[in-house]
Design a protein around this motif. Sequence first.
Motif, PDB file in Angstrom:
ATOM      1  N   VAL A   1      15.677   4.674 -13.342  1.00 31.12           N
ATOM      2  CA  VAL A   1      13.923   4.952 -13.156  1.00 31.12           C
ATOM      3  C   VAL A   1      13.512   4.538 -14.213  1.00 31.12           C
ATOM      4  CG1 VAL A   1      12.470   6.412 -11.819  1.00 31.12           C
ATOM      5  CG2 VAL A   1      14.433   6.522 -10.985  1.00 31.12           C
ATOM      6  N   LEU A   2      12.342   4.366 -13.833  1.00 28.57           N
ATOM      7  CA  LEU A   2      11.715   3.854 -15.198  1.00 28.57           C
ATOM      8  C   LEU A   2      10.561   4.722 -15.315  1.00 28.57           C
ATOM      9  CD1 LEU A   2      11.116  -0.513 -14.565  1.00 28.57           C
ATOM     10  CD2 LEU A   2      12.161   1.168 -16.451  1.00 28.57           C
ATOM     11  N   GLY A   3      10.234   4.936 -16.613  1.00 29.61           N
ATOM     12  CA  GLY A   3       9.250   5.693 -16.942  1.00 29.61           C
ATOM     13  C   GLY A   3       7.440   5.082 -17.570  1.00 29.61           C
TER      14      GLY A   3
ATOM     15  N   GLY B   1       0.828  -1.058  -0.342  1.00 31.28           N
ATOM     16  CA  GLY B   1      -0.265   0.124  -0.195  1.00 31.28           C
ATOM     17  C   GLY B   1       0.608   1.244   0.107  1.00 31.28           C
ATOM     18  N   PHE B   2       1.824   1.189   0.282  1.00 32.39           N
ATOM     19  CA  PHE B   2       2.907   2.615  -0.098  1.00 32.39           C
ATOM     20  C   PHE B   2       3.366   2.599  -1.691  1.00 32.39           C
ATOM     21  CE2 PHE B   2       6.999   4.342   0.202  1.00 32.39           C
ATOM     22  CZ  PHE B   2       6.759   5.147   1.283  1.00 32.39           C
ATOM     23  N   PRO B   3       3.204   3.234  -2.423  1.00 31.66           N
ATOM     24  CA  PRO B   3       4.076   3.362  -3.435  1.00 31.66           C
ATOM     25  C   PRO B   3       5.837   3.834  -3.792  1.00 31.66           C
ATOM     26  CG  PRO B   3       1.781   5.198  -2.883  1.00 31.66           C
ATOM     27  CD  PRO B   3       2.318   4.620  -1.805  1.00 31.66           C
ATOM     28  N   SER B   4       5.926   2.903  -4.741  1.00 26.94           N
ATOM     29  CA  SER B   4       7.542   3.103  -4.152  1.00 26.94           C
ATOM     30  C   SER B   4       7.418   3.372  -6.051  1.00 26.94           C
ATOM     31  CB  SER B   4       8.258   2.194  -4.111  1.00 26.94           C
ATOM     32  OG  SER B   4       7.963   0.574  -4.695  1.00 26.94           O
ATOM     33  N   GLY B   5       9.191   4.202  -5.985  1.00 28.73           N
ATOM     34  CA  GLY B   5       9.442   3.836  -7.491  1.00 28.73           C
ATOM     35  C   GLY B   5      10.073   2.803  -7.843  1.00 28.73           C
ATOM     36  N   VAL B   6       9.998   2.238  -9.719  1.00 26.15           N
ATOM     37  CA  VAL B   6      10.579   0.956  -9.659  1.00 26.15           C
ATOM     38  C   VAL B   6      11.333   1.102 -10.961  1.00 26.15           C
ATOM     39  CG1 VAL B   6      10.031  -0.826 -11.690  1.00 26.15           C
ATOM     40  CG2 VAL B   6       8.013   0.068 -10.109  1.00 26.15           C
ATOM     41  N   ALA B   7      12.901   0.757 -10.410  1.00 24.71           N
ATOM     42  CA  ALA B   7      14.302   0.919 -11.605  1.00 24.71           C
ATOM     43  C   ALA B   7      14.462  -0.357 -11.897  1.00 24.71           C
ATOM     44  CB  ALA B   7      15.625   2.233  -9.920  1.00 24.71           C
TER      45      ALA B   7
END
Length: 168
Positions: free
Chosen positions: A81-83, A22-28
Amino acid sequence: MEGTPMEDFTSDPDEMKRAFSGFPSGVAALSARVNGDPTVMIVSSFAVGVSYNPPMVSFAAQHSSTTWPVLSRAQTIGISVLGEGHSDKTRQLASRSKASRFTDLGTVESASGAIFFEGAPVWLECTVEHSYPAGDHDIIVLRVLAMLSDDDRNPLVWHRQTLKMLDS
């Protein structure tokens, strides 16, 4: 959660995993050429701002990972950092089939072997600075040697086990 009794608290690993999602995070994507082969690892535990002077970032690697032991031997590691343009390619990059991970993906490689994915909002060229044991993972701290950022591109976000795009 107001009025929730303490008896409802849990430490069940499956419930914990669900709650953490439930905690949003970036994807790399962490990628480099190792022994002549392009290697990539997708992480959603990526954290920026670990330190600004010197610049450092971090992520968590599961002990069961077969990719991290290989990637950790690279001279430098490229972090992309994926876009938004990577949303349909992220599962391909994370695939168990290492042979097809880079198919039809534009990449740029530095002289040191760090690999970056075209269309990423942020590129970081890094080296491993520290590794700390943390339960079934290791916390890996990377020193940022160089970076490039494109404010016109938005990152993907991992939330509730789904990739989502940010609204501008």
